[in-house]
Design a protein around this motif. Structure first.
Motif, PDB file in Angstrom:
ATOM      1  N   UNK A 108       0.818  -1.209   0.000  1.00 50.54           N
ATOM      2  CA  UNK A 108       0.000   0.000   0.000  1.00 50.54           C
ATOM      3  C   UNK A 108       0.853   1.261   0.000  1.00 50.54           C
ATOM      4  N   UNK A 109       2.143   1.136   0.355  1.00 55.83           N
ATOM      5  CA  UNK A 109       3.049   2.280   0.292  1.00 55.83           C
ATOM      6  C   UNK A 109       3.136   2.857  -1.118  1.00 55.83           C
ATOM      7  N   UNK A 110       2.861   2.038  -2.130  1.00 58.98           N
ATOM      8  CA  UNK A 110       2.944   2.515  -3.509  1.00 58.98           C
ATOM      9  C   UNK A 110       1.970   3.649  -3.773  1.00 58.98           C
ATOM     10  N   UNK A 111       0.894   3.751  -2.983  1.00 59.89           N
ATOM     11  CA  UNK A 111      -0.070   4.831  -3.175  1.00 59.89           C
ATOM     12  C   UNK A 111       0.561   6.193  -2.951  1.00 59.89           C
ATOM     13  N   UNK A 112       1.597   6.266  -2.093  1.00 52.03           N
ATOM     14  CA  UNK A 112       2.282   7.538  -1.881  1.00 52.03           C
ATOM     15  C   UNK A 112       2.923   8.054  -3.151  1.00 52.03           C
ATOM     16  N   UNK A 113       3.476   7.156  -3.957  1.00 53.70           N
ATOM     17  CA  UNK A 113       4.060   7.566  -5.230  1.00 53.70           C
ATOM     18  C   UNK A 113       3.017   8.049  -6.210  1.00 53.70           C
ATOM     19  N   UNK A 114       1.836   7.420  -6.192  1.00 50.01           N
ATOM     20  CA  UNK A 114       0.739   7.863  -7.055  1.00 50.01           C
ATOM     21  C   UNK A 114       0.270   9.249  -6.627  1.00 50.01           C
ATOM     22  N   UNK A 115       0.146   9.470  -5.322  1.00 51.46           N
ATOM     23  CA  UNK A 115      -0.273  10.784  -4.827  1.00 51.46           C
ATOM     24  C   UNK A 115       0.714  11.869  -5.217  1.00 51.46           C
ATOM     25  N   UNK A 116       2.012  11.583  -5.073  1.00 52.25           N
ATOM     26  CA  UNK A 116       3.030  12.578  -5.420  1.00 52.25           C
ATOM     27  C   UNK A 116       2.960  12.930  -6.899  1.00 52.25           C
ATOM     28  N   UNK A 117       2.785  11.907  -7.748  1.00 56.12           N
ATOM     29  CA  UNK A 117       2.689  12.121  -9.190  1.00 56.12           C
ATOM     30  C   UNK A 117       1.518  13.037  -9.521  1.00 56.12           C
ATOM     31  N   UNK A 118       0.358  12.770  -8.910  1.00 57.53           N
ATOM     32  CA  UNK A 118      -0.835  13.573  -9.198  1.00 57.53           C
ATOM     33  C   UNK A 118      -0.725  14.979  -8.613  1.00 57.53           C
ATOM     34  N   UNK A 119      -0.165  15.094  -7.401  1.00 55.35           N
ATOM     35  CA  UNK A 119      -0.025  16.410  -6.779  1.00 55.35           C
ATOM     36  C   UNK A 119       0.816  17.335  -7.650  1.00 55.35           C
ATOM     37  N   UNK A 120       1.874  16.799  -8.239  1.00 57.32           N
ATOM     38  CA  UNK A 120       2.731  17.607  -9.110  1.00 57.32           C
ATOM     39  C   UNK A 120       1.980  18.145 -10.314  1.00 57.32           C
ATOM     40  N   UNK A 121       0.883  17.517 -10.664  1.00 59.26           N
ATOM     41  CA  UNK A 121       0.086  17.944 -11.812  1.00 59.26           C
ATOM     42  C   UNK A 121      -1.145  18.737 -11.398  1.00 59.26           C
ATOM     43  N   UNK A 122      -1.208  19.111 -10.131  1.00 54.89           N
ATOM     44  CA  UNK A 122      -2.319  19.912  -9.641  1.00 54.89           C
ATOM     45  C   UNK A 122      -3.624  19.170  -9.550  1.00 54.89           C
ATOM     46  N   UNK A 123      -3.546  17.842  -9.404  1.00 59.94           N
ATOM     47  CA  UNK A 123      -4.745  17.012  -9.352  1.00 59.94           C
ATOM     48  C   UNK A 123      -5.043  16.654  -7.905  1.00 59.94           C
ATOM     49  N   UNK A 124      -6.300  16.810  -7.482  1.00 59.43           N
ATOM     50  CA  UNK A 124      -6.663  16.397  -6.140  1.00 59.43           C
ATOM     51  C   UNK A 124      -7.886  17.118  -5.613  1.00 59.43           C
ATOM     52  N   UNK A 125      -8.293  16.729  -4.430  1.00 56.83           N
ATOM     53  CA  UNK A 125      -9.403  17.351  -3.714  1.00 56.83           C
ATOM     54  C   UNK A 125      -8.920  18.657  -3.105  1.00 56.83           C
ATOM     55  N   UNK A 126      -9.626  19.743  -3.388  1.00 56.23           N
ATOM     56  CA  UNK A 126      -9.203  21.048  -2.890  1.00 56.23           C
ATOM     57  C   UNK A 126      -9.474  21.135  -1.389  1.00 56.23           C
TER      58      UNK A 126
END
Length: 304
Positions: free
Chosen positions: A75-93
């Motif tokens: 489940x640690x792999x989810x941290x890498x997915x979050x970092x990738x998306x955050x860098x692209x401005x993707x997420x819940x405001x």
């Protein structure tokens, strides 16, 4: 034609793996966000962010779903997915910060290869970087690389795998599925009842679900199980309806994995509704179950 889950507009899928260690992960990305829900039917789940997806809570949409090996470690792999998306401005405001919502589920492949190697943040990011809208590759890839099915005592299990399928409904409705199959039970073809992959009696060629689980329980059970997946639809569904789609999709596991949903499986399915087509939960859920059943067969057939 693309007859896998990535035929649905707005989805990209990617995998990353360590073939020598026989473990890996996969990510389904929907950067615009999709109404999301999850349904757990197995008795030993390893999951992340499921509570956030319950109907009635604040968060309604997910931006990616992670399917990973490595049991709870993966489940640690989810941290890498979050970092990738955050860098692209993707997420819940959330105030001045965008928090990517990345629900995840893990299957138990420790001991199939090198159990010291588990999917981590770097592998999760790599899966994102590999993501595309190309047809999903099936078989021993990503989280399916260390998957097995048919854990009968004294018998060698068959390879499981990663599979995907797409179903088409009325008025442009598309429902797709991707699943990593790693079950206690055997995989059967529901049209014939014959075993496609799993344990077989050396004399009769068959093994009943009771014989399979009875022997498994008598020896105390082990890990090495859990089928995880995602169904997605280009439908306008509420979060409650999306949950119903996830729940009905489990029928596809019951049709093809015998037995399914045991105490030693953590069977978990996520559902995503991306919008676009008019459909109700009944239509989407019915097609989701069919897509899951086809995806299970697609997962094990290349290896078997």
């Amino acid at each position: 034609m693309n007859e896998t889950i990535t035929a649905i507009p707005g989805l990209r899928f990617g995998v990353a793996e360590n073939r020598e260690a026989r473990t890996g992960c996969a990510v389904l990305i929907c950067e615009r966000g999709a109404t999301a829900a999850a349904a757990v039917r197995g008795g030993a789940p390893g999951t992340r962010e499921l509570a956030a997806l319950r109907p009635g809570n604040l968060v309604k949409k997910a931006h990616a779903v992670l399917l990973t090996g490595g049991s709870a470690f993966g489940l640690d792999a989810a941290g890498g997915v979050m970092a990738y998306l955050e860098e692209r401005g993707v997420g819940f405001q959330a105030g001045s910060v965008r928090v990517p919502i990345v629900p995840a589920a893990a299957l138990f492949d420790l001991g199939v290869g090198d159990s010291r190697v588990r999917p981590d943040a770097a592998m999760g990011r790599a899966a994102c970087e590999n993501a595309s809208s190309a047809p999903v590759q099936t078989g021993l890839v990503g989280p399916g690389i260390g998957a097995t099915v048919g854990k009968a005592p004294g018998m060698t299990p068959s390879n499981g795998g990663l599979g995907s399928a797409l179903k088409r409904g009325p008025r442009g409705l598309l429902v797709g599925a991707v699943v990593a199959v790693n079950a206690v039970g055997n995989v059967v073809d529901p049209s014939t009842g014959g075993i496609v992959a799993g344990a077989r009696d050396p004399e009769t060629g068959e093994l009943t679900p009771f014989e399979l689980t009875g022997g498994f329980i008598e020896r105390g059970g082990t890990g090495l199980n859990t089928t995880i997946g995602v169904v997605a639809a280009n439908a306008d569904l509420s979060q409650g309806e999306t949950y119903r789609m996830a729940s009905m999709a489990h029928d596809g596991l019951a049709r093809t994995i015998r037995p399914a949903h045991t105490l030693y499986d953590g069977d978990t399915l996520f559902a995503l509704a991306l919008g676009g087509a008019e459909a109700d939960a009944n239509a989407a859920g019915t097609l989701a179950a069919e897509a899951i059943a086809e995806a299970v067969l697609a997962a094990v057939r290349p290896a078997s």
